[in-house]
Design an enzyme around this catalytic site. Structure first.
Site, mmCIF file in Angstrom:
data_model
loop_
_atom_site.group_PDB
_atom_site.id
_atom_site.type_symbol
_atom_site.label_atom_id
_atom_site.label_comp_id
_atom_site.label_asym_id
_atom_site.label_seq_id
_atom_site.Cartn_x
_atom_site.Cartn_y
_atom_site.Cartn_z
ATOM 1 N N GLY A 62 30.759 64.634 13.940
ATOM 2 C CA GLY A 62 30.328 65.245 15.187
ATOM 3 C C GLY A 62 31.294 66.362 15.531
ATOM 4 C CB SER A 63 31.554 68.561 18.477
ATOM 5 O OG SER A 63 31.573 67.500 19.438
ATOM 6 C CD GLU A 122 34.213 63.120 14.917
ATOM 7 O OE1 GLU A 122 34.863 62.488 15.767
ATOM 8 O OE2 GLU A 122 33.089 63.622 15.142
ATOM 9 C CD GLU A 126 26.976 57.593 13.344
ATOM 10 O OE1 GLU A 126 27.171 58.659 13.962
ATOM 11 O OE2 GLU A 126 25.847 57.015 13.316
ATOM 12 C CG HIS A 183 30.685 62.129 16.896
ATOM 13 N ND1 HIS A 183 31.724 62.936 17.316
ATOM 14 C CD2 HIS A 183 29.662 62.343 17.762
ATOM 15 C CE1 HIS A 183 31.346 63.605 18.392
ATOM 16 N NE2 HIS A 183 30.099 63.261 18.686
ATOM 17 C CG HIS A 212 23.960 30.415 8.526
ATOM 18 N ND1 HIS A 212 23.065 31.096 7.730
ATOM 19 C CD2 HIS A 212 23.684 30.806 9.795
ATOM 20 C CE1 HIS A 212 22.288 31.857 8.484
ATOM 21 N NE2 HIS A 212 22.638 31.699 9.733
ATOM 22 N N GLY A 233 26.492 38.725 6.834
ATOM 23 C CA GLY A 233 25.049 38.605 7.010
ATOM 24 C C GLY A 233 24.447 39.749 7.789
#
Length: 522
Positions: free
Chosen positions: A14-15, A17, A36, A59, A270, A395
């Site tokens: 993004g800006s 970075e 992402e 970002h 689980h 998971g």
């Protein structure tokens, strides 16, 4: 970055970075992902396959938020990621302008081992170096650093050159009395058992653990919900993957009087099926590199030590006890069951895996994200090589497609096949674009049954009956793949599937194969 071997950056900028990416030096590869979660999934697969830390660039808070689901997998697989995110201009953060990362160090907790934001621009190099060592020292895992974007224009500190030759050296070895305690318990056991966790494969302790198992003639189980392959699944001592419930674990280990768990928590359940942890007469010993795993284990004796060194020391102790005799490798390996033939173009999942087993080379690395077919995968495959199996450790869906791209970028010498369910595939579908743009030759096999198979299984377990949101009909993966630039075809017979897999492995870019499958349970 270059001094530490961080030569690949996975990112979605993004800006905030852009100043970091400006004038990126030669020798650093930037791999773009369109979401992402896909970025972190690719980096996760890459870091696991190389065994080295990997840099991720996200970002600010919004990009980090999009990546949090993927970070759950990296956290649970102890993947050494150094995640960076751009922060707004330092002088403006207090009033919380647009794209400020408020309370940045707290944002990724508890999914990162360590997180920070430098208090001044001159501390950026040192803090990034700390993030690297935090990610790789002790029990590995992701770290996070938020950097105000105007910091990149500041002069480095006079002492920064001291960072470059720095090293952190650690040695996690058990003292002799504790090795004797474990070796004595195993050596005197009537029927010893080994439970091997995914970390065995992650740290390269496979060979030592296999020799330990053969010396003992032990029953070998893989710890519940594995995300790596710690032991060959066709070895005659292999007993399967432990069920992920108290009742299932107790029943499986009922015949063992001494059980050694190496490289896994005790235990990661689980399904809620409460029971006594172990049967009377079963003693449990536990070796882990993660102090937190040792601290939270509700039973057994835990030792915090390096897995490879401990397994090899136990082998040496037992060989010495037995006058130097070492075990012979197994003369025969178990044979997978035969799967049903496809009917009207619909495969039993075992039939898909049978084709893969007979078609893909033995050294193929499989990235698997199809929960409802995973039991069939372990039953029908023949996996012998370390680094042959990758699975989302928490998971969290969306791992399979991007992680396969990362694994192949890390290991161009090995074929990589992603086996992903149609429900899972949608979470990381934009990884296909990255695979096409960077010409990453992965064979993506989409198992299409039009439903969330694992949820249907759980609805039966929980007695919920038919509920909304269990089906995902009407998805044309062939058109989606082609739209991202990936050649795609459907297989209706075993012969067609085998030919498409062969072509995909020989290709110089990605291939997607869609296979219709019947509904099965995990």
């Amino acid at each position: 970055m270059l001094e530490r071997g961080l030569d690949t950056v996975f990112g979605n900028p993004g800006s905030n970075e852009l100043p970091f990416l400006q004038d990126m030096p030669e020798g650093i590869r930037y791999v773009l992902g369109l979401h992402e979660g896909v970025v972190v999934g690719m980096a996760d697969g890459y870091a696991q396959a190389t065994g080295r830390p990997t840099l991720v660039n996200l970002h600010s808070a919004s990009g980090t938020g999009n990546a949090m689901g993927a970070l759950t997998n990296a956290c649970n697989s102890h993947t050494p990621l150094v995640v960076t995110a751009g922060q707004q201009v330092r002088a403006t953060v207090g009033p919380e302008p647009m794209l400020a990362n408020v309370s940045a160090p707290a944002l990724t907790s508890p999914l990162t081992k360590w997180a920070g934001e430098p208090l001044c621009a001159q501390d950026v190099p040192r803090m990034l170096d700390q993030a690297l060592w935090e990610a790789t020292t002790g029990s590995r895992g992701p770290t996070y650093v938020s950097v105000p974007y105007d910091d990149w224009d500041r002069e480095s500190a006079d002492n920064d050159d001291f960072l470059l030759p720095r090293r952190v050296v650690e040695g996690l070895r058990l003292p002799p009395e504790h090795l004797r305690e474990i070796a004595g318990g195993l050596g005197s056991a009537r029927r010893p058992g080994l439970v091997l966790g995914s970390e065995v494969d992650a740290v390269g302790a496979n060979a030592a653990c296999r020799e330990l198992a053969e010396l003992l003639g032990a029953d070998v189980w893989v710890a519940p919900s594995p995300y790596r392959l710690p032991f060959p699944n066709r070895h005659p001592l292999f007993r399967g993957v432990l069920p992920a419930s108290e009742r299932g674990v107790r029943a499986a280990l009922d015949g063992n009087d001494v059980v050694l768990v190496l490289g896994a928590p005790v235990f990661r359940y689980h399904q809620y099926e409460p029971d006594r942890y172990l049967s009377d007469g079963t003693a449990l010993l536990h070796v882990t590199e993660d102090p937190q795993e040792a601290a939270r284990a509700p039973f057994g004796i835990s030792f915090v030590a390096g897995l490879t060194a401990t397994a090899q020391a136990l082998v040496d102790a037992l060989v010495e006890q037995r006058g130097g005799t070492r075990p012979a490798p197994p003369a025969t390996w178990t044979v997978p069951p035969t799967a049903p033939e496809p009917v009207d173009g619909v495969f039993h999942p075992g039939a898909v895996f049978e084709v893969l087993r007979g078609t893909a080379p033995a050294e193929t690395a499989y990235v698997v994200e199809s929960t409802s077919t995973n039991g069939d995968f372990w039953r029908h495959m023949d996996l012998r090589e370390p680094g042959s199996y990758f699975w989302p450790a928490s998971g969290g869906l969306g791992f399979g497609l991007p992680a396969a791209v990362g694994v192949k970028l890390a290991r161009p010498d090995r074929p990589v096949v992603a086996v992903v369910g149609d429900g899972s595939a949608n979470y990381g579908i934009t990884a296909l674009w990255t695979a096409a743009q960077y010409r990453v030759p992965v064979v993506f096999v989409i198992l299409k049954n039009g439903t969330y198979g694992a949820l249907r299984w759980f609805s039966g377990m929980l007695g919920t009956g038919e509920v909304p949101g269990l089906d995902v009909p009407g998805i044309d993966f062939l058109s989606i793949a082609r739209g991202y630039g990936v050649p795609a075809a459907a297989a209706g017979t075993a012969e067609e599937l085998a030919e498409l897999v062969r072509q995909g492995i020989a290709a110089d870019g990605p291939t997607l194969v869609e296979v219709r499958t019947e509904l099965t349970t995990p």
